[in-house]
Design an enzyme around this catalytic site. Sequence first.
Site, mmCIF file in Angstrom:
data_model
loop_
_atom_site.group_PDB
_atom_site.id
_atom_site.type_symbol
_atom_site.label_atom_id
_atom_site.label_comp_id
_atom_site.label_asym_id
_atom_site.label_seq_id
_atom_site.Cartn_x
_atom_site.Cartn_y
_atom_site.Cartn_z
ATOM 1 C CE1 TYR A 192 -13.463 2.948 -9.046
ATOM 2 C CE2 TYR A 192 -15.843 3.347 -9.724
ATOM 3 C CZ TYR A 192 -14.634 2.730 -8.701
ATOM 4 O OH TYR A 192 -14.319 1.748 -8.321
ATOM 5 C CG ASP A 238 -2.543 0.945 0.508
ATOM 6 O OD1 ASP A 238 -3.385 0.278 0.948
ATOM 7 O OD2 ASP A 238 -2.406 1.751 1.077
ATOM 8 C CB THR A 289 -14.748 0.116 1.155
ATOM 9 O OG1 THR A 289 -14.852 0.730 0.052
ATOM 10 C CG2 THR A 289 -15.144 -1.286 0.939
ATOM 11 C CG ASP A 347 2.280 5.842 -6.296
ATOM 12 O OD1 ASP A 347 1.428 5.386 -6.436
ATOM 13 O OD2 ASP A 347 3.139 6.356 -6.062
#
Length: 250
Positions: free
Chosen positions: A155, A36, A189, A63
């Site tokens: 997106y 992460d 989430t 990254d």
Amino acid sequence: MQLRNKRIIVTGAAQGVGESTARALAREGASVVAMDVDEDRVRATAHSIAAETGGDTTFQVVDVSDRGQVFDAVAAAADRLGGLDVLVNVAGVQRAKPAEELAPEDFDFLLNVNVRGTFYTNQAAFTAMKASGGGHIINFGSDAGMTAIRQLGGYAATKGAVHAWTRTIALEFAQHGVRANIVVPAMKTAMTRAGAKEGRAGVYAKVPLGGDLGDPDRDLAPVMVFLAGDGSRFMTGQTICVNGGIGMAR
């Protein structure tokens, strides 16, 4: 334990679906490298999973939009694990805006993580898996990549790219024993809570199974364990929707 001796990388593992997936895989005996960009969170997640399971769970700060970082990190993880069996590429970002308001920096933000991050992690994983004699790449798509959702045009475009890319590598990588599938989740989430009210909220209220999003631990994690295991060995190029029926792929 269903995943004993499996060597697995999970990206976007610091929180949410990534954390839930990494924890579930480790519980089933897998050796997991959690990756992460958020160093503090991914360190805490890896330490928590290792303490809970007593297994081999470590972390790397990566990254995914940086090709050099990705290739170095995946190579280092595969070297540490003694090979690579599964990549679960959860890392992704969202930016909700009406289509006409999307700026170049919005596209760059979405493309760099969702598309380039998928390309780079998949390419690096393929290199390691080919050397190991095969493996499984699991990418995360979205209902937005298959149908229209208001305010998620940028997106949606990136997730549509992930879907098309995954089908292509499933075809190309098969000769090397490397499979590739897409998971489409609809889970509670931080990302979904921050989604566009007019877009995601309106759609999610119509989930056929219960009228709400799923729970990552209860509803998605068992599916991820199955996909990471040998039971999915004859599946590739497929879209697996764990979304309560909100969108139905064929």
